[in-house]
Design an enzyme around this catalytic site. Sequence first.
Site, PDB file in Angstrom:
ATOM      1  N   CYS A  45       5.917   0.325   8.011  1.00  0.00           N
ATOM      2  CA  CYS A  45       5.584   1.471   7.148  1.00  0.00           C
ATOM      3  C   CYS A  45       6.819   1.890   6.357  1.00  0.00           C
ATOM      4  CB  CYS A  45       5.098   2.626   8.027  1.00  0.00           C
ATOM      5  SG  CYS A  45       4.614   4.081   7.106  1.00  0.00           S
ATOM      6  N   LEU A  46       6.615   2.142   5.063  1.00  0.00           N
ATOM      7  CA  LEU A  46       7.740   2.590   4.224  1.00  0.00           C
ATOM      8  C   LEU A  46       8.318   3.910   4.738  1.00  0.00           C
ATOM      9  CD1 LEU A  46       6.268   1.841   0.688  1.00  0.00           C
ATOM     10  CD2 LEU A  46       8.163   0.644   1.783  1.00  0.00           C
TER      11      LEU A  46
ATOM     12  N   HIS B 113      -4.468   1.578   7.853  1.00  0.00           N
ATOM     13  CA  HIS B 113      -3.109   2.114   7.897  1.00  0.00           C
ATOM     14  C   HIS B 113      -2.911   3.153   6.795  1.00  0.00           C
ATOM     15  CE1 HIS B 113       1.434   1.576   8.353  1.00  0.00           C
ATOM     16  NE2 HIS B 113       1.312   2.273   7.241  1.00  0.00           N
ATOM     17  N   GLU B 114      -3.331   2.796   5.575  1.00  0.00           N
ATOM     18  CA  GLU B 114      -3.156   3.712   4.440  1.00  0.00           C
ATOM     19  C   GLU B 114      -3.971   4.985   4.612  1.00  0.00           C
ATOM     20  OE1 GLU B 114      -0.816   3.671   2.445  1.00  0.00           O
ATOM     21  OE2 GLU B 114      -0.338   1.679   3.152  1.00  0.00           O
TER      22      GLU B 114
ATOM     23  N   HIS C 244      -2.713   7.684   6.793  1.00  0.00           N
ATOM     24  CA  HIS C 244      -1.702   8.562   6.189  1.00  0.00           C
ATOM     25  C   HIS C 244      -2.336   9.837   5.618  1.00  0.00           C
ATOM     26  CE1 HIS C 244       2.119   6.507   6.419  1.00  0.00           C
ATOM     27  NE2 HIS C 244       1.626   5.383   5.929  1.00  0.00           N
TER      28      HIS C 244
ATOM     29  N   GLN D  50       3.121  10.029   1.289  1.00  0.00           N
ATOM     30  CA  GLN D  50       4.399   9.309   1.425  1.00  0.00           C
ATOM     31  C   GLN D  50       5.349   9.597   0.268  1.00  0.00           C
ATOM     32  OE1 GLN D  50       2.416   5.326   2.288  1.00  0.00           O
ATOM     33  NE2 GLN D  50       4.232   5.198   3.588  1.00  0.00           N
TER      34      GLN D  50
ATOM     35  N   GLY E 108       0.845  -1.181   0.000  1.00  0.00           N
ATOM     36  CA  GLY E 108       0.000   0.000   0.000  1.00  0.00           C
ATOM     37  C   GLY E 108       0.881   1.231   0.000  1.00  0.00           C
TER      38      GLY E 108
END
Length: 185
Positions: free
Chosen positions: A103-104, A145-146, A149, A54, A49
């Site tokens: 998380c990235l 989670h996405e 953001h 991000q 995702g």
Amino acid sequence: MAIRKVARMGHPILREVAQKLSVEEIQSPRIQQLIADMIETMQEYEGIGLAAPQIHESLQIAIIGFSEKNGRYPGAGVQPLTVLINPKITVIDSTLRGGWEGCLSIPGIRGWVERPSKIRVESMNHEGRPQVIVAENFLSTVFQHELDHLQGVLFIDRVEDRTRLSFLEEYHRYWPGGAKQESEV
Ligand code: ZN
């Protein structure tokens, strides 16, 4: 298409509430290019995702997609690549489900987060058409989670038991029961 640099925790853009888009904006070449870049970036980083903030774009766009083929998510099934724009979440089942998240934007860290187990997401797709998606269990976690953001929230904010916050190496060594989620989103 282009692979974009991922913003890491500490960058203020990750803490902004992202802007909504009109249908006209969604259909513009700029946003279509951005969506293509998001897909390419997510694939490059082997994420499941990615949210626009991000990659330094404070816009209400998130993408999610994974398959069981890579073996990272046994039992998680398959989620075709989905683009969510201006998403709105409604909780269907507030029973909490816990999962290890990565998380990235917070590389190399894992944390135990509990979230509602079933949700409905109303959003627009990449063409600006309305869509409704019901997600439960693992998928519900990934969606939340996405979409966090897009509100300037990181998973680390939702780790209530901070003893369950770990570097990746220690996570693999000391938390074998939870070693299912390998990827970052
Ligand atoms: Zn993330």
